[in-house]
Design a protein around this motif. Sequence first.
Motif, PDB file in Angstrom:
ATOM      1  N   SER A 182       0.752  -1.383   0.070  1.00  9.33           N
ATOM      2  CA  SER A 182      -0.095  -0.031  -0.114  1.00  9.33           C
ATOM      3  C   SER A 182       0.552   1.523   0.016  1.00  9.33           C
ATOM      4  O   SER A 182       0.361   2.429  -0.245  1.00  9.33           O
ATOM      5  CB  SER A 182      -1.026  -0.025   1.208  1.00  9.33           C
ATOM      6  OG  SER A 182      -0.100  -0.091   2.527  1.00  9.33           O
ATOM      7  N   LYS A 183       2.121   1.027   0.324  1.00  6.07           N
ATOM      8  CA  LYS A 183       2.918   2.409   0.360  1.00  6.07           C
ATOM      9  C   LYS A 183       3.862   2.389  -0.983  1.00  6.07           C
ATOM     10  O   LYS A 183       4.910   3.156  -0.847  1.00  6.07           O
ATOM     11  CB  LYS A 183       3.941   2.401   1.615  1.00  6.07           C
ATOM     12  CG  LYS A 183       3.367   2.539   2.992  1.00  6.07           C
ATOM     13  CD  LYS A 183       4.270   2.275   4.195  1.00  6.07           C
ATOM     14  CE  LYS A 183       3.296   2.234   5.409  1.00  6.07           C
ATOM     15  NZ  LYS A 183       4.283   2.340   6.685  1.00  6.07           N
ATOM     16  N   PHE A 184       3.473   1.465  -1.664  1.00  7.89           N
ATOM     17  CA  PHE A 184       4.222   1.541  -3.102  1.00  7.89           C
ATOM     18  C   PHE A 184       5.884   1.103  -2.878  1.00  7.89           C
ATOM     19  O   PHE A 184       6.475   1.715  -3.604  1.00  7.89           O
ATOM     20  CB  PHE A 184       4.011   2.859  -3.929  1.00  7.89           C
ATOM     21  CG  PHE A 184       2.818   3.435  -4.252  1.00  7.89           C
ATOM     22  CD1 PHE A 184       2.304   2.463  -5.372  1.00  7.89           C
ATOM     23  CD2 PHE A 184       1.834   4.087  -3.313  1.00  7.89           C
ATOM     24  CE1 PHE A 184       0.809   2.840  -5.807  1.00  7.89           C
ATOM     25  CE2 PHE A 184       0.539   4.301  -3.888  1.00  7.89           C
ATOM     26  CZ  PHE A 184       0.085   3.736  -5.045  1.00  7.89           C
ATOM     27  N   HIS A 185       5.866   0.273  -2.064  1.00 10.71           N
ATOM     28  CA  HIS A 185       7.068  -0.455  -1.845  1.00 10.71           C
ATOM     29  C   HIS A 185       7.072  -1.847  -2.246  1.00 10.71           C
ATOM     30  O   HIS A 185       5.817  -2.486  -2.444  1.00 10.71           O
ATOM     31  CB  HIS A 185       7.701  -0.332  -0.432  1.00 10.71           C
ATOM     32  CG  HIS A 185       8.086   1.002  -0.081  1.00 10.71           C
ATOM     33  ND1 HIS A 185       8.520   1.350   1.112  1.00 10.71           N
ATOM     34  CD2 HIS A 185       8.406   2.247  -0.989  1.00 10.71           C
ATOM     35  CE1 HIS A 185       8.622   2.667   1.157  1.00 10.71           C
ATOM     36  NE2 HIS A 185       8.504   3.348   0.273  1.00 10.71           N
ATOM     37  N   LEU A 186       8.119  -2.467  -2.404  1.00 16.10           N
ATOM     38  CA  LEU A 186       8.365  -3.791  -2.680  1.00 16.10           C
ATOM     39  C   LEU A 186       7.756  -4.888  -1.521  1.00 16.10           C
ATOM     40  O   LEU A 186       8.114  -4.398  -0.499  1.00 16.10           O
ATOM     41  CB  LEU A 186       9.415  -4.409  -3.380  1.00 16.10           C
ATOM     42  CG  LEU A 186       9.698  -5.891  -3.431  1.00 16.10           C
ATOM     43  CD1 LEU A 186       8.857  -6.370  -4.634  1.00 16.10           C
ATOM     44  CD2 LEU A 186      11.314  -6.162  -3.661  1.00 16.10           C
ATOM     45  N   ASP A 187       6.498  -5.391  -1.601  1.00 13.32           N
ATOM     46  CA  ASP A 187       6.211  -6.685  -0.782  1.00 13.32           C
ATOM     47  C   ASP A 187       7.266  -7.941  -0.775  1.00 13.32           C
ATOM     48  O   ASP A 187       6.674  -8.597  -1.975  1.00 13.32           O
ATOM     49  CB  ASP A 187       4.648  -7.005  -0.829  1.00 13.32           C
ATOM     50  CG  ASP A 187       4.071  -7.781   0.125  1.00 13.32           C
ATOM     51  OD1 ASP A 187       4.921  -8.546   0.859  1.00 13.32           O
ATOM     52  OD2 ASP A 187       2.839  -7.763   0.410  1.00 13.32           O
ATOM     53  N   VAL A 188       8.066  -7.904  -0.165  1.00 14.68           N
ATOM     54  CA  VAL A 188       9.076  -9.160  -0.307  1.00 14.68           C
ATOM     55  C   VAL A 188       8.329 -10.582  -0.312  1.00 14.68           C
ATOM     56  O   VAL A 188       8.646 -11.404  -1.038  1.00 14.68           O
ATOM     57  CB  VAL A 188      10.160  -8.927   0.878  1.00 14.68           C
ATOM     58  CG1 VAL A 188      11.048 -10.095   0.641  1.00 14.68           C
ATOM     59  CG2 VAL A 188      10.844  -7.407   0.652  1.00 14.68           C
ATOM     60  N   ASP A 189       7.366 -10.767   0.681  1.00 14.50           N
ATOM     61  CA  ASP A 189       6.907 -11.889   0.836  1.00 14.50           C
ATOM     62  C   ASP A 189       5.970 -12.238  -0.409  1.00 14.50           C
ATOM     63  O   ASP A 189       6.005 -13.317  -0.842  1.00 14.50           O
ATOM     64  CB  ASP A 189       5.985 -11.851   1.994  1.00 14.50           C
ATOM     65  CG  ASP A 189       6.668 -11.739   3.393  1.00 14.50           C
ATOM     66  OD1 ASP A 189       7.796 -12.121   3.500  1.00 14.50           O
ATOM     67  OD2 ASP A 189       5.951 -11.175   4.402  1.00 14.50           O
ATOM     68  N   ALA A 190       5.435 -11.265  -0.964  1.00 12.90           N
ATOM     69  CA  ALA A 190       4.504 -11.467  -2.112  1.00 12.90           C
ATOM     70  C   ALA A 190       5.500 -11.604  -3.321  1.00 12.90           C
ATOM     71  O   ALA A 190       5.267 -12.542  -4.306  1.00 12.90           O
ATOM     72  CB  ALA A 190       3.619 -10.191  -2.260  1.00 12.90           C
ATOM     73  N   TYR A 191       6.668 -10.912  -3.380  1.00 13.70           N
ATOM     74  CA  TYR A 191       7.744 -11.505  -4.451  1.00 13.70           C
ATOM     75  C   TYR A 191       8.162 -12.752  -4.423  1.00 13.70           C
ATOM     76  O   TYR A 191       8.375 -13.447  -5.595  1.00 13.70           O
ATOM     77  CB  TYR A 191       8.771 -10.395  -4.236  1.00 13.70           C
ATOM     78  CG  TYR A 191       9.731 -10.431  -5.484  1.00 13.70           C
ATOM     79  CD1 TYR A 191       9.257 -10.094  -6.617  1.00 13.70           C
ATOM     80  CD2 TYR A 191      11.158 -10.928  -5.212  1.00 13.70           C
ATOM     81  CE1 TYR A 191      10.500 -10.027  -7.832  1.00 13.70           C
ATOM     82  CE2 TYR A 191      12.131 -11.050  -6.209  1.00 13.70           C
ATOM     83  CZ  TYR A 191      11.892 -10.645  -7.428  1.00 13.70           C
ATOM     84  OH  TYR A 191      12.595 -10.630  -8.534  1.00 13.70           O
ATOM     85  N   GLU A 192       8.414 -13.140  -3.045  1.00 12.17           N
ATOM     86  CA  GLU A 192       8.953 -14.782  -3.021  1.00 12.17           C
ATOM     87  C   GLU A 192       7.899 -15.652  -3.565  1.00 12.17           C
ATOM     88  O   GLU A 192       8.259 -16.552  -4.102  1.00 12.17           O
ATOM     89  CB  GLU A 192       9.316 -14.759  -1.576  1.00 12.17           C
ATOM     90  CG  GLU A 192      10.461 -13.974  -1.008  1.00 12.17           C
ATOM     91  CD  GLU A 192      11.766 -14.327  -1.483  1.00 12.17           C
ATOM     92  OE1 GLU A 192      11.906 -15.613  -2.192  1.00 12.17           O
ATOM     93  OE2 GLU A 192      12.730 -13.510  -1.791  1.00 12.17           O
ATOM     94  N   ARG A 193       6.376 -15.396  -3.194  1.00 16.38           N
ATOM     95  CA  ARG A 193       5.374 -16.127  -3.563  1.00 16.38           C
ATOM     96  C   ARG A 193       5.393 -16.183  -4.981  1.00 16.38           C
ATOM     97  O   ARG A 193       5.133 -17.316  -5.721  1.00 16.38           O
ATOM     98  CB  ARG A 193       4.152 -15.861  -3.151  1.00 16.38           C
ATOM     99  CG  ARG A 193       3.926 -15.976  -1.615  1.00 16.38           C
ATOM    100  CD  ARG A 193       2.709 -15.834  -1.187  1.00 16.38           C
ATOM    101  NE  ARG A 193       2.025 -14.786  -1.372  1.00 16.38           N
ATOM    102  CZ  ARG A 193       2.082 -13.653  -0.658  1.00 16.38           C
ATOM    103  NH1 ARG A 193       2.631 -13.632   0.492  1.00 16.38           N
ATOM    104  NH2 ARG A 193       1.239 -12.548  -1.019  1.00 16.38           N
ATOM    105  N   VAL A 194       5.394 -15.137  -5.896  1.00 14.80           N
ATOM    106  CA  VAL A 194       5.148 -14.764  -7.383  1.00 14.80           C
ATOM    107  C   VAL A 194       6.477 -15.563  -7.976  1.00 14.80           C
ATOM    108  O   VAL A 194       6.360 -16.102  -9.101  1.00 14.80           O
ATOM    109  CB  VAL A 194       4.805 -13.520  -7.518  1.00 14.80           C
ATOM    110  CG1 VAL A 194       4.708 -13.356  -9.216  1.00 14.80           C
ATOM    111  CG2 VAL A 194       3.641 -13.171  -7.050  1.00 14.80           C
ATOM    112  N   GLY A 195       7.616 -15.245  -7.343  1.00 10.29           N
ATOM    113  CA  GLY A 195       8.779 -15.768  -7.922  1.00 10.29           C
ATOM    114  C   GLY A 195       9.495 -14.513  -8.681  1.00 10.29           C
ATOM    115  O   GLY A 195       9.130 -13.535  -8.821  1.00 10.29           O
ATOM    116  N   PRO A 196      10.856 -14.955  -9.096  1.00  4.54           N
ATOM    117  CA  PRO A 196      11.670 -13.972  -9.723  1.00  4.54           C
ATOM    118  C   PRO A 196      11.068 -13.469 -10.987  1.00  4.54           C
ATOM    119  O   PRO A 196      10.175 -14.111 -11.544  1.00  4.54           O
ATOM    120  CB  PRO A 196      12.987 -14.341  -9.917  1.00  4.54           C
ATOM    121  CG  PRO A 196      12.889 -15.979  -9.895  1.00  4.54           C
ATOM    122  CD  PRO A 196      11.480 -15.988  -9.143  1.00  4.54           C
ATOM    123  N   LEU A 197      11.369 -12.243 -11.494  1.00  2.00           N
ATOM    124  CA  LEU A 197      10.842 -11.660 -12.804  1.00  2.00           C
ATOM    125  C   LEU A 197      11.980 -12.156 -13.739  1.00  2.00           C
ATOM    126  O   LEU A 197      13.091 -12.031 -13.762  1.00  2.00           O
ATOM    127  CB  LEU A 197      11.037 -10.101 -12.695  1.00  2.00           C
ATOM    128  CG  LEU A 197      10.683  -9.260 -13.611  1.00  2.00           C
ATOM    129  CD1 LEU A 197       9.909  -7.948 -13.393  1.00  2.00           C
ATOM    130  CD2 LEU A 197      11.844  -8.817 -14.796  1.00  2.00           C
TER     131      LEU A 197
END
Length: 768
Positions: free
Chosen positions: A373-388
């Motif tokens: 919500s603060k327009f920062h990276l959600d590290v946990d969500a990024y780990e779930r989705v996987g690398p770009l």
Amino acid sequence: MAENASQEHSSELSDNSSIEQVELTVRIIDDQTDNSSIEQVELIVPITDDPTDNSAIVQVELTVPITDDPTLPVVTFRVWVLGTLSCIILSFLNQFFSFTRESLSISSITAQIAVVPIGNLMASAITNRIFFKGKLWEFTLNPGPFNIKEHVLITIFANSGAGTVYSIYIVSAVKIFYQKKLTFLVALFLVRTTQLLGFGWAGILRRYLVEPASMWWPSNLVQVSIFRALHEKEGRPKGGMTRNQFFLIAFICSFAYYVFPGYLFPMLTSLSWVCWTFPHSILAQQLGSGLSGLGLGAVGLDWSTITSYLGSPLASPWFATANIAVGYVFIIYILTPITYWLNIYKAKAFPIFSSRLYTSSGHKYNISSIIDSKFHLDVDAYERVGPLYLSTSFAMTYGVGFATLAATVVHVFLFHGSEIWMLSKSASQDRKMDVHMSLMSKYKQVPESWFMWILGTNIVSAIFFCEYYNDQLQLPWWGIMLACAIGLFFTLPIGIIAATTNQVPGLNIITEYIIGYLYPRRPIANMCFKVYGYISMEQALTFLTDLKLGHYMKIPPRTMFMAQIVGTILASFVYLGTAWWLMETVPNICETALLPPDSPWACPADLVFYSASVIWGVIGPRRIFGDLGTYFGVNWFFLAGAIAPLLVWIAHKAFPRHEWICLINMPILIGSTGIMPYATAVNYTSWIIVGFFSSFVIYRYRRNWWQRHNYVLSGALDAGLAFMGVLLYLCLGSKNVNLNWWGENLDGCPLASCPTEKGVIVPGCPAF
């Protein structure tokens, strides 16, 4: 023959000792017909005690006049009226069209053509009465015939409104995509400071990038040719036509022809015959697609396709065209296919040519799912989705960008270091001057302190606003200083490349890379740093290009200074005002998911800028190219780029008699594909073909025709395209009038974007 005559004329000038007006009888001989004619021409020629020569650059010698008439009025009522109108209209149209799906860019050549009849009309219709005669403020609205120097100054105003204002992308990203607060005052500060900051670099580097004859800025020769065609009177050669007549015919043909690729038959934009021959083969379409593949055999019969990203091939010197061609073939037809078919970085799971972002399974990456919500990276969500993941071509673009920056610095140090050092030690009056520098030395120069004052004022303003409005901009004071240092450091080496090859390696990648490491998880700070570091250099090059144009056309330097400053400030207000108005009045502008399919407000460039801010500002380079990322190996391109010019330099020292070795320009060769994607293969193949015929075949075997018509043809094609492009949009595009037939099927290579990895399922593509 033309070269011999020019050399004889130059030698005659060097034997005299004063400036005087002479009347010359010139015998004009047509090499094709062996006929001759005699006509009287009156010239103001430079005659000085110092040994002055015409330019060592043959293209300049054949194109730029070595005459000057200092009595011509320059800053007139016509200049203020037509110059400000040109700047305002071009600024409005370019910003307006930048938000549309077509993103039509209108160059200053359009205004350069349009103002001629208006200027002549004003000269014939407006009173020539002198107001306040004999007083200090004496002036007249009509000082006489509309002259070439007025025309040049109007074009300088128009140049300020041509192109885009890069900082507008920050405004659209913050207001539309991030939906955060950004006031008009802060936006205006961003636009004004970023546009004017480069003026300081330009003033500091004039000695290196404007005054030397070797810094010739090829793109200016197009406009010089148009000025001469529109103003110089010449007799029509037997069996031929004047340059003015040739320009008008080429302009009309370009204007009429663009109806076909622009509306009636858009397929002319990219003809990919390999795809038509193999309609069911993914491999063939990957190789043959001009828009979504490697463009093998693809060609575009559309001037906008040819010039969209690389500029006019008619203005590119042959050695630069050859470097781009070699680099393009090596990177696109050798390096990219090898990387793809060896499946490096899971390349086969994605299209071979794409600028989109993907998950490891080959699907489009959902960026919004990893932002909190603060327009920062959600590290946990990024780990779930996987690398770009990136497509092979997109990853290659970043590697090429890394290598190009390293190659630029090393190349300039090795091949131009001694020249830069000598220029630094010597005052300009102690250097050997060509005829153009000799003529310009008669005018009062702009003190360097004026440029320094503008530079200092803008840096201080930027620091103050970024600190005071840190909640909106995120960038601290040290970020401004570092960005300015990067911009200044790279302006000279990249300026030398641009001034000699007509190609400009970009700084956007390295600026994003640096701030992404130093100040991660702050996308707005990342965007601001990129703009201050990148656009300060780009604007400096724009100002330097205009300064060289004024140098060629003998415009007083202080007059140029005034026109550039006023035009830039005026354009800043118009660009921002237009963008703000559209963002406030057009519902869901740029948000393609909320717009109807036929909506013109797609904002392609703004979307790319926003996506880059997510990659570098939210996710950050460490999770892409660093120790936490997939593409750490791409960093080796930095080393490769630094070594490549060194190898050329060693070869040059080992074999000094082989002059062609010096023509190998590694920054241009390596960086040839640095804008792919977004530029496509058909842009390159078409550009290289036209460049080969113009700068090699015609230049070598039909030199007289090239001298008279090459640059005039380039300007006529640009102008015809621009006028018809605007007309088509206003009459048809804005009304969504479409023909809906197979001729609108661009490229015809639907399988080119399909993955070839086993188990990757994409709608519309065969499964393996």
